[in-house]
Design a protein around this motif. Structure first.
Motif, PDB file in Angstrom:
ATOM      1  N   VAL A  22      -2.186   6.029 -14.973  1.00 44.88           N
ATOM      2  CA  VAL A  22      -2.229   4.770 -14.223  1.00 44.88           C
ATOM      3  C   VAL A  22      -1.442   4.879 -12.910  1.00 44.88           C
ATOM      4  N   ALA A  23      -0.431   5.732 -12.876  1.00 45.40           N
ATOM      5  CA  ALA A  23       0.468   5.816 -11.719  1.00 45.40           C
ATOM      6  C   ALA A  23      -0.240   6.072 -10.388  1.00 45.40           C
ATOM      7  N   PRO A  24      -1.151   7.053 -10.301  1.00 38.66           N
ATOM      8  CA  PRO A  24      -1.816   7.250  -9.007  1.00 38.66           C
ATOM      9  C   PRO A  24      -2.579   6.008  -8.534  1.00 38.66           C
ATOM     10  N   LYS A  25      -3.162   5.259  -9.469  1.00 35.30           N
ATOM     11  CA  LYS A  25      -3.897   4.046  -9.106  1.00 35.30           C
ATOM     12  C   LYS A  25      -2.950   2.987  -8.534  1.00 35.30           C
ATOM     13  N   VAL A  26      -1.744   2.924  -9.090  1.00 35.60           N
ATOM     14  CA  VAL A  26      -0.748   1.975  -8.596  1.00 35.60           C
ATOM     15  C   VAL A  26      -0.393   2.301  -7.145  1.00 35.60           C
ATOM     16  N   TYR A  27      -0.173   3.588  -6.860  1.00 34.31           N
ATOM     17  CA  TYR A  27       0.180   3.982  -5.492  1.00 34.31           C
ATOM     18  C   TYR A  27      -0.988   3.779  -4.525  1.00 34.31           C
ATOM     19  N   GLU A  28      -2.219   3.967  -4.989  1.00 31.39           N
ATOM     20  CA  GLU A  28      -3.374   3.704  -4.127  1.00 31.39           C
ATOM     21  C   GLU A  28      -3.413   2.228  -3.745  1.00 31.39           C
ATOM     22  N   LYS A  29      -3.207   1.359  -4.737  1.00 30.78           N
ATOM     23  CA  LYS A  29      -3.207  -0.080  -4.465  1.00 30.78           C
ATOM     24  C   LYS A  29      -2.048  -0.454  -3.539  1.00 30.78           C
ATOM     25  N   LEU A  30      -0.889   0.141  -3.768  1.00 32.45           N
ATOM     26  CA  LEU A  30       0.264  -0.117  -2.919  1.00 32.45           C
ATOM     27  C   LEU A  30      -0.028   0.281  -1.469  1.00 32.45           C
ATOM     28  N   GLY A  31      -0.704   1.419  -1.297  1.00 34.75           N
ATOM     29  CA  GLY A  31      -1.071   1.866   0.039  1.00 34.75           C
ATOM     30  C   GLY A  31      -2.011   0.901   0.734  1.00 34.75           C
ATOM     31  N   LYS A  32      -2.935   0.328  -0.025  1.00 33.68           N
ATOM     32  CA  LYS A  32      -3.860  -0.648   0.562  1.00 33.68           C
ATOM     33  C   LYS A  32      -3.130  -1.919   0.985  1.00 33.68           C
ATOM     34  N   ILE A  33      -2.159  -2.303   0.174  1.00 32.09           N
ATOM     35  CA  ILE A  33      -1.403  -3.520   0.475  1.00 32.09           C
ATOM     36  C   ILE A  33      -0.523  -3.329   1.709  1.00 32.09           C
ATOM     37  N   THR A  34       0.149  -2.171   1.784  1.00 34.58           N
ATOM     38  CA  THR A  34       1.071  -1.931   2.894  1.00 34.58           C
ATOM     39  C   THR A  34       0.382  -1.388   4.133  1.00 34.58           C
ATOM     40  N   GLY A  35      -0.884  -0.989   4.025  1.00 38.05           N
ATOM     41  CA  GLY A  35      -1.628  -0.499   5.180  1.00 38.05           C
ATOM     42  C   GLY A  35      -1.216   0.895   5.600  1.00 38.05           C
ATOM     43  N   ASP A  36      -1.584   1.896   4.808  1.00 38.51           N
ATOM     44  CA  ASP A  36      -1.271   3.290   5.127  1.00 38.51           C
ATOM     45  C   ASP A  36      -1.834   3.693   6.480  1.00 38.51           C
ATOM     46  N   SER A  37      -1.038   4.456   7.218  1.00 41.98           N
ATOM     47  CA  SER A  37      -1.518   5.050   8.462  1.00 41.98           C
ATOM     48  C   SER A  37      -0.767   6.354   8.680  1.00 41.98           C
ATOM     49  N   LEU A  38      -1.331   7.247   9.483  1.00 43.81           N
ATOM     50  CA  LEU A  38      -0.680   8.522   9.756  1.00 43.81           C
ATOM     51  C   LEU A  38       0.636   8.329  10.499  1.00 43.81           C
ATOM     52  N   VAL A  39       0.666   7.392  11.424  1.00 44.68           N
ATOM     53  CA  VAL A  39       1.891   7.128  12.184  1.00 44.68           C
ATOM     54  C   VAL A  39       2.972   6.586  11.244  1.00 44.68           C
ATOM     55  N   GLN A  40       2.586   5.636  10.416  1.00 48.19           N
ATOM     56  CA  GLN A  40       3.540   5.068   9.465  1.00 48.19           C
ATOM     57  C   GLN A  40       4.052   6.156   8.520  1.00 48.19           C
ATOM     58  N   ASN A  41       3.157   7.028   8.072  1.00 46.54           N
ATOM     59  CA  ASN A  41       3.537   8.113   7.175  1.00 46.54           C
ATOM     60  C   ASN A  41       4.520   9.063   7.861  1.00 46.54           C
ATOM     61  N   TYR A  42       4.303   9.334   9.128  1.00 45.82           N
ATOM     62  CA  TYR A  42       5.173  10.236   9.881  1.00 45.82           C
ATOM     63  C   TYR A  42       6.549   9.614  10.107  1.00 45.82           C
ATOM     64  N   LEU A  43       6.597   8.354  10.450  1.00 44.54           N
ATOM     65  CA  LEU A  43       7.861   7.694  10.778  1.00 44.54           C
ATOM     66  C   LEU A  43       8.640   7.223   9.550  1.00 44.54           C
ATOM     67  N   SER A  44       7.974   7.112   8.444  1.00 40.99           N
ATOM     68  CA  SER A  44       8.596   6.587   7.242  1.00 40.99           C
ATOM     69  C   SER A  44       9.407   7.643   6.503  1.00 40.99           C
ATOM     70  N   THR A  45      10.398   7.181   5.749  1.00 38.71           N
ATOM     71  CA  THR A  45      11.167   8.083   4.881  1.00 38.71           C
ATOM     72  C   THR A  45      10.455   8.304   3.555  1.00 38.71           C
ATOM     73  N   HIS A  46       9.420   7.521   3.302  1.00 39.70           N
ATOM     74  CA  HIS A  46       8.641   7.641   2.077  1.00 39.70           C
ATOM     75  C   HIS A  46       7.203   8.016   2.424  1.00 39.70           C
ATOM     76  N   PRO A  47       6.589   8.873   1.601  1.00 31.30           N
ATOM     77  CA  PRO A  47       5.175   9.197   1.829  1.00 31.30           C
ATOM     78  C   PRO A  47       4.309   7.944   1.623  1.00 31.30           C
ATOM     79  N   SER A  48       3.134   7.962   2.190  1.00 33.51           N
ATOM     80  CA  SER A  48       2.222   6.832   2.032  1.00 33.51           C
ATOM     81  C   SER A  48       1.788   6.719   0.570  1.00 33.51           C
ATOM     82  N   GLY A  49       1.322   5.544   0.208  1.00 36.75           N
ATOM     83  CA  GLY A  49       0.818   5.339  -1.146  1.00 36.75           C
ATOM     84  C   GLY A  49      -0.311   6.294  -1.475  1.00 36.75           C
TER      85      GLY A  49
END
Length: 82
Positions: A22-49
Motif C-alpha cells: 500500500v505504501a507506494p500508492k500512498v506516496y503517489e497520492k501524496l505527490g498528486k496532492i502536493t503537485g510534484d514537479s522537477l523543480v520542487q524535487n530539486y529544491l526540496s529536502t525530500h524526494p517527490s511522492g
C-alpha cells in the motif's frame, strides 16, 4: 537519507503486520496532492511522492517487505530483522 528512512519505514510497517504494498500508492497520492514537479524535487529536502513510490515499489525492496509481512501474518515473527 529520506530514501533510507522510507525503506526502513516500509520494513517496520511490514513487521507490524500492515501490507507494505500500500505504501507506494500512498506516496503517489501524496505527490498528486502536493503537485510534484522537477523543480520542487530539486529544491526540496525530500524526494517527490512519485519518486518515493517508485523507489519503494522496486522488486527487491518490496519482496523483502512482503516476505516480512507474510511471516508476521503467519505468526512466524520477523526473522533476521531488528
Amino acid at each position: 537519507m529520506e530514501i533510507e528512512a522510507d525503506y526502513i519505514g516500509l520494513l517496520l510497517i511490514a513487521s507490524a503486520g500492515y501490507d507494505p504494498r500500500v505504501a507506494p500508492k500512498v506516496y503517489e497520492k501524496l505527490g498528486k496532492i502536493t503537485g510534484d514537479s522537477l523543480v520542487q524535487n530539486y529544491l526540496s529536502t525530500h524526494p517527490s511522492g512519485k519518486k518515493r513510490a517508485e523507489l519503494l515499489a522496486q522488486a527487491q525492496v518490496m519482496e523483502e517487505a512482503v516476505t516480512i509481512y507474510k511471516n508476521v501474518r503467519a505468526g512466524r515473527g520477523v526473522e533476521g530483522f531488528l
